[in-house]
Design an enzyme around this catalytic site. Structure first.
Site, mmCIF file in Angstrom:
data_model
loop_
_atom_site.group_PDB
_atom_site.id
_atom_site.type_symbol
_atom_site.label_atom_id
_atom_site.label_comp_id
_atom_site.label_asym_id
_atom_site.label_seq_id
_atom_site.Cartn_x
_atom_site.Cartn_y
_atom_site.Cartn_z
ATOM 1 N N GLU A 291 7.065 -0.657 -13.373
ATOM 2 C CA GLU A 291 7.840 -1.245 -12.267
ATOM 3 C C GLU A 291 9.035 -2.007 -12.814
ATOM 4 O O GLU A 291 8.926 -2.669 -13.835
ATOM 5 C CB GLU A 291 6.972 -2.254 -11.495
ATOM 6 C CG GLU A 291 5.685 -1.683 -10.963
ATOM 7 C CD GLU A 291 4.724 -2.789 -10.510
ATOM 8 O OE1 GLU A 291 5.192 -3.897 -10.191
ATOM 9 O OE2 GLU A 291 3.513 -2.532 -10.486
ATOM 10 N N LYS B 110 11.363 -4.843 -13.715
ATOM 11 C CA LYS B 110 11.090 -6.285 -13.852
ATOM 12 C C LYS B 110 12.267 -7.036 -13.243
ATOM 13 O O LYS B 110 13.342 -7.125 -13.833
ATOM 14 C CB LYS B 110 10.909 -6.657 -15.320
ATOM 15 C CG LYS B 110 10.527 -8.106 -15.528
ATOM 16 C CD LYS B 110 10.142 -8.340 -16.981
ATOM 17 C CE LYS B 110 9.714 -9.771 -17.279
ATOM 18 N NZ LYS B 110 10.581 -10.808 -16.802
ATOM 19 N N ASP C 67 14.735 -9.758 -12.124
ATOM 20 C CA ASP C 67 15.127 -11.030 -12.727
ATOM 21 C C ASP C 67 15.411 -12.028 -11.620
ATOM 22 O O ASP C 67 16.554 -12.309 -11.275
ATOM 23 C CB ASP C 67 16.366 -10.818 -13.600
ATOM 24 C CG ASP C 67 16.579 -11.982 -14.546
ATOM 25 O OD1 ASP C 67 15.691 -12.850 -14.622
ATOM 26 O OD2 ASP C 67 17.628 -12.022 -15.200
ATOM 27 N N TYR D 151 4.706 -7.575 -5.701
ATOM 28 C CA TYR D 151 4.200 -6.694 -6.761
ATOM 29 C C TYR D 151 2.835 -7.075 -7.319
ATOM 30 O O TYR D 151 2.327 -6.417 -8.216
ATOM 31 C CB TYR D 151 5.202 -6.590 -7.907
ATOM 32 C CG TYR D 151 5.677 -7.924 -8.462
ATOM 33 C CD1 TYR D 151 4.803 -8.810 -9.072
ATOM 34 C CD2 TYR D 151 7.024 -8.295 -8.362
ATOM 35 C CE1 TYR D 151 5.242 -10.026 -9.578
ATOM 36 C CE2 TYR D 151 7.476 -9.516 -8.862
ATOM 37 C CZ TYR D 151 6.561 -10.372 -9.466
ATOM 38 O OH TYR D 151 7.002 -11.568 -9.948
ATOM 39 N N LYS E 22 11.219 -5.425 -22.428
ATOM 40 C CA LYS E 22 12.531 -5.976 -22.070
ATOM 41 C C LYS E 22 13.681 -5.042 -22.443
ATOM 42 O O LYS E 22 13.602 -4.305 -23.415
ATOM 43 C CB LYS E 22 12.731 -7.308 -22.797
ATOM 44 C CG LYS E 22 11.703 -8.357 -22.448
ATOM 45 C CD LYS E 22 12.094 -9.187 -21.259
ATOM 46 C CE LYS E 22 12.913 -10.357 -21.733
ATOM 47 N NZ LYS E 22 12.824 -11.554 -20.957
ATOM 48 N N CYS F 52 52.754 -23.731 -10.297
ATOM 49 C CA CYS F 52 52.425 -22.313 -10.176
ATOM 50 C C CYS F 52 53.144 -21.544 -11.287
ATOM 51 O O CYS F 52 54.363 -21.652 -11.420
ATOM 52 C CB CYS F 52 52.863 -21.806 -8.804
ATOM 53 S SG CYS F 52 52.773 -20.021 -8.646
ATOM 54 N N CYS G 116 55.936 -18.983 -9.527
ATOM 55 C CA CYS G 116 57.192 -19.409 -8.892
ATOM 56 C C CYS G 116 57.612 -20.819 -9.272
ATOM 57 O O CYS G 116 58.680 -21.272 -8.872
ATOM 58 C CB CYS G 116 57.087 -19.282 -7.380
ATOM 59 S SG CYS G 116 56.044 -20.548 -6.636
ATOM 60 N N CYS H 192 49.151 -22.936 -5.111
ATOM 61 C CA CYS H 192 50.599 -22.992 -5.192
ATOM 62 C C CYS H 192 51.133 -23.360 -3.810
ATOM 63 O O CYS H 192 50.650 -22.870 -2.794
ATOM 64 C CB CYS H 192 51.097 -21.605 -5.596
ATOM 65 S SG CYS H 192 52.833 -21.373 -5.264
ATOM 66 N N CYS I 118 56.884 -17.545 -3.103
ATOM 67 C CA CYS I 118 56.142 -17.198 -4.317
ATOM 68 C C CYS I 118 55.787 -15.714 -4.264
ATOM 69 O O CYS I 118 55.177 -15.254 -3.301
ATOM 70 C CB CYS I 118 54.871 -18.034 -4.409
ATOM 71 S SG CYS I 118 53.846 -17.591 -5.807
HETATM 72 S S1 IVH Z 1 3.512 -8.887 -12.611
HETATM 73 C C1 IVH Z 1 -0.223 -11.112 -13.884
HETATM 74 N N1 IVH Z 1 5.541 -7.384 -11.894
HETATM 75 O O1 IVH Z 1 8.307 -11.466 -14.680
HETATM 76 C C2 IVH Z 1 1.041 -10.342 -13.684
HETATM 77 N N2 IVH Z 1 5.995 -9.559 -12.733
HETATM 78 O O2 IVH Z 1 8.046 -12.489 -17.423
HETATM 79 C C3 IVH Z 1 2.079 -11.126 -13.048
HETATM 80 N N3 IVH Z 1 8.373 -10.141 -12.726
HETATM 81 O O3 IVH Z 1 6.058 -14.067 -14.011
HETATM 82 C C4 IVH Z 1 3.425 -10.566 -13.086
HETATM 83 N N4 IVH Z 1 9.114 -8.262 -11.865
HETATM 84 O O4 IVH Z 1 8.010 -13.601 -12.335
HETATM 85 C C5 IVH Z 1 5.148 -8.569 -12.392
HETATM 86 N N5 IVH Z 1 7.215 -5.970 -11.150
HETATM 87 C C6 IVH Z 1 6.834 -7.136 -11.665
HETATM 88 C C7 IVH Z 1 7.763 -8.156 -11.985
HETATM 89 C C8 IVH Z 1 7.296 -9.346 -12.525
HETATM 90 C C9 IVH Z 1 9.434 -9.458 -12.308
HETATM 91 C C10 IVH Z 1 8.432 -11.502 -13.303
HETATM 92 C C11 IVH Z 1 7.361 -12.445 -12.808
HETATM 93 C C12 IVH Z 1 6.587 -12.796 -14.040
HETATM 94 C C13 IVH Z 1 7.630 -12.628 -15.092
HETATM 95 C C14 IVH Z 1 7.047 -12.473 -16.473
#
Ligand code: IVH
Length: 699
Positions: free
Chosen positions: A129, A131, A133, A240, A328, A422, A425, A440, A446
């Site tokens: 899945e 991840k 941010d 998730y 990552k 500015c 001008c 300006c 200008c």
């Molecule tokens: S599962 C026990 N799934 O990443 C499992 N986390 O660095 C709990 N995060 O604390 C996390 N996307 O805040 C899971 N598809 C995803 C995620 C995800 C982002 C975040 C989450 C977690 C952190 C860990």
């Protein structure tokens, strides 16, 4: 902590050195955690932070007896910020271990197999899945009803953000169909890249905080003490995972994701099931290649063992599950040098600083410029020419400077001085009382602003010149035909003498040229209020232009007052300031405009081209049923345009406002009316439809 110790390889550290470094790392990482999680203002890059954690783990692995009670490896995130009630999570909200290479991923698969005593041929299905941010949350439902929502906090206790979470579209209030007695649904709140950019633009205009990236923007938005503030922010979410679940279970994590979807939670559409490590790695690469194109930031991919019974057997080690891990992506940051700081002037006169950088590759894209937003932002970060800086592609579009490497700063370096003129001008740059932007003041001449000003000048509520679209204005400006409003009225006379008359130009013919000249001629007589509005002076919209016309009646009197105010006449200043809704800010803006001599010259030249500037005529409002009332129009009007209705109301002595408040006397609501109508109803303001309004004004 001394640099030399930090750089010593872990296998050469003595126990005393290790203890000293673990203590320093615990303090340092905790500080960074607070800056990141609690204050939403990280002070180092993600990569540098990861390096600290990796170093901490490596030392702990070698000196396991020295692991501290307050070790960062045993904690998740920061302690809850004050201001919100605390909420205990029924099951801890954990973090994930990070993997960085293909080998790490193969090791993870091997560890899972070893733990479960599975042979190499056995299929261990995993989900992959994105991840996200963002900011993790946990929402508790009891018998299908949302009860409490919390941030992660330190993993066991977070902040109560129920009211804020309820404002997010996409978070169900109720779970329909089969529901467990209790469930904690977990996921990530985020802000899309596009929304983030728009939000920062807004923030830059106001004196607001500029967010470093969408994640910080989401965090800042979610932790507003006033839920109304959160509601105004474009927050989204993906679900998730689960915490405590009572009275329901699923064979696989995938089944659980499908259940979340059925309940109405947004589940990431890019989630996949993989049967082998090779499939997992292929999913990683496929997602990495689409990373920049996704509308939200991701920093990796999360793999989870799919079978629930296997997840249970695998369990947890300190702060992370054994059945899940994060792979990552390489950091979207890089170091480079600021070669120059340039001030750009936008179409509205805003002075925006831009850093010219030594080109550097950031996550596959060459970056050579970064926005510095505004004066405050440069000062806050103390960015200077020749600085070594860390750039990041925030929202993957406009690169930003996240950090200045002070230790690499040349000795001769001097702080950047933001210009007070500015650069295009030479007019004075002016800062409004509650704005972060420097602007300006040479609006009418200008070059950077000319097209925008001319476009406004000919617009419907200003000189209303038909056939003068933005494209025409741009081409007239570029070939030097029209540089100021007065030039517009000289167009025909000059055209007659020109070797390349308009009718010979591409897209024009004798008829269309003649039509344009006629349209311009028709506006040689104009009312004072339209003329004032047309000048496009900042903060002088239609209503304020009208008030000025009403107060000074003739062009001559108004012009004289403006000049007197510039020359420091205190009576005139006091009169201006006293005009309803003016105050110091608007008055100072007016004066700044006329203080620029070239603006006054442009106004005079324009007046010289016109046949007549009509004095303000106070409408005959005796017998008007709406005189003195504050009226708001909302929804669609069917028998007249919004502008007609407004000017009718104004001419009958009403004030027209754009928003409903306690001061509103009357709301005219047509079909499609929304929030304003609701506000009027809740405040008990009188609401009428268009027909009733027409009756009121005797039309
Ligand atoms: S599962 C026990 N799934 O990443 C499992 N986390 O660095 C709990 N995060 O604390 C996390 N996307 O805040 C899971 N598809 C995803 C995620 C995800 C982002 C975040 C989450 C977690 C952190 C860990």
């Amino acid at each position: 902590m001394s640099r030399s110790l930090r750089e010593k390889p872990v296998d050469r550290l003595t126990a005393t050195e290790a203890a000293k470094e673990l203590s320093a790392l615990a303090t340092e990482i905790t500080e960074h955690d607070s800056a990141y999680h609690r204050d939403d203002s990280p002070t180092i890059t993600d990569a540098a932070y990861d390096a600290l954690r990796i170093r901490n783990s490596a030392i702990e692995q070698r000196f396991s007896k020295l692991i501290r009670a307050d070790s960062p490896s045993r904690k998740v995130g920061a302690v809850a910020a004050s201001g919100f009630k605390k909420v205990k999570h029924s099951t801890a909200m954990l973090s994930l271990d990070n993997l960085f290479s293909d080998d790490d991923v193969r090791d993870f698969d091997a560890r899972v197999r070893r733990f479960l005593k599975l042979g190499p041929d056995e299929i261990v299905e995993m989900t992959a899945e994105p991840k996200i941010d963002g900011l993790s949350f946990s929402v508790r439902y009891e018998n299908g009803r949302l009860t409490v929502a919390a941030t992660r906090g330190d993993g066991t206790e977070g902040e109560d953000i129920t009211a804020n979470m309820r404002t997010i579209k996409g978070l169900p209030d109720f779970l329909m169909g089969d529901t467990p007695k209790v469930i904690e649904v977990r996921g990530e709140v985020y802000i899309s890249k596009a929304d983030f950019l728009a939000m920062n633009e807004e923030q830059a205009k106001k004196d607001g905080k500029i967010f470093a990236n969408p994640r910080n923007a989401a965090a800042g938005s979610l932790r507003q003490l006033d839920p109304k503030m959160t509601a105004a922010r474009p927050l989204k979410l993906f679900a998730y995972a689960s915490g405590l679940v009572e009275g329901m279970d699923w064979e696989t994590h995938w089944d659980f994701l499908m259940q979340l979807k059925t309940w109405g939670f947004p589940v990431n559409p890019d989630s996949k099931r993989c049967k082998t490590v090779d499939e997992i790695l292929a999913a990683y690469r496929a997602l990495e290649s689409r990373r920049a194109a996704l509308d939200y930031d991701i920093d990796g991919i999360v793999y989870k063992v799919n079978r629930s019974d296997w997840q249970k057997r695998l369990g947890f080690v300190s702060r992370a599950p054994r059945w899940a891990t994060a792979h990552k992506f390489p950091a979207q940051q890089a170091e480079t040098i600021v070669e120059e700081i340039e001030i750009q002037v936008g179409r509205t006169g805003a002075l925006t600083p831009v850093a010219h950088l030594t080109p550097v590759n950031v996550g596959g894209v060459t970056v050579s410029r970064a926005t510095l937003h505004n004066k405050d932002e440069i000062e806050r970060k103390d960015i200077r020419k020749s600085d070594t800086v860390v750039v990041q592609r925030a929202g993957d579009v406009i690169p930003q400077i996240v950090e200045v490497k002070i230790d690499k700063r040349p000795k001769s370096s001097k702080a950047f001085i933001f210009p007070d003129h500015c650069p295009v001008c030479g007019s004075k740059a002016h800062r409004e009382a509650d704005e972060a932007v420097m602007r300006c003041t040479g609006g009418l001449f200008c070059k950077a602003q000319a097209v925008e000003r001319l476009r406004h000048f000919v617009s419907r509520d200003a000189f209303d010149i038909e056939g003068m679209g933005e494209k025409n204005i741009e081409s007239f400006f570029e070939d030097g035909t029209i540089k100021s409003p007065a030039d517009l009225f000289r167009l025909e006379a000059r055209d007659k003498k020109s070797l390349t008359p308009l009718c010979a130009k591409e897209g024009w013919g004798p008829q269309s040229a003649e039509k344009l000249f006629k349209a311009i001629d028709a506006r040689r007589t104009i009312s004072l209020e339209r003329l004032i509005y047309a000048l496009g002076i900042r903060l002088i919209g239609q209503a304020k232009a009208r008030l000025l016309a009403q107060n000074y009646v003739s062009f001559k009197a108004w012009r004289a007052a403006m000049v007197a105010a510039v020359n420091g006449n205190t009576d005139v200043y006091a009169k201006l300031k006293g005009i309803e809704s003016f105050g110091e800010i608007v008055t100072d803006e007016l004066i700044a405009f006329f203080a620029e001599e070239q603006n006054l010259a442009a106004v005079d030249q324009l007046a010289g081209q016109l046949d007549k500037i009509e004095d303000f005529v106070q409408a005959n409002i005796s017998g008007s049923k709406i005189a003195g009332l504050t009226v708001v129009f909302t929804g669609n009007l069917e028998r007249m345009t919004r502008n007609e209705a407004k000017s009718k109301a104004l001419s009958l002595g009403a004030k027209v406002s754009g928003s409903v408040s306690k001061q509103t006397d009357l709301v005219v609501a047509g079909p499609g009316a929304g929030t304003k109508l609701k506000e009027a109803e809740s405040l008990g303001v009188k609401v009428v439809d268009e027909d009733e309004f027409l009756r009121l004004i005797g039309a």
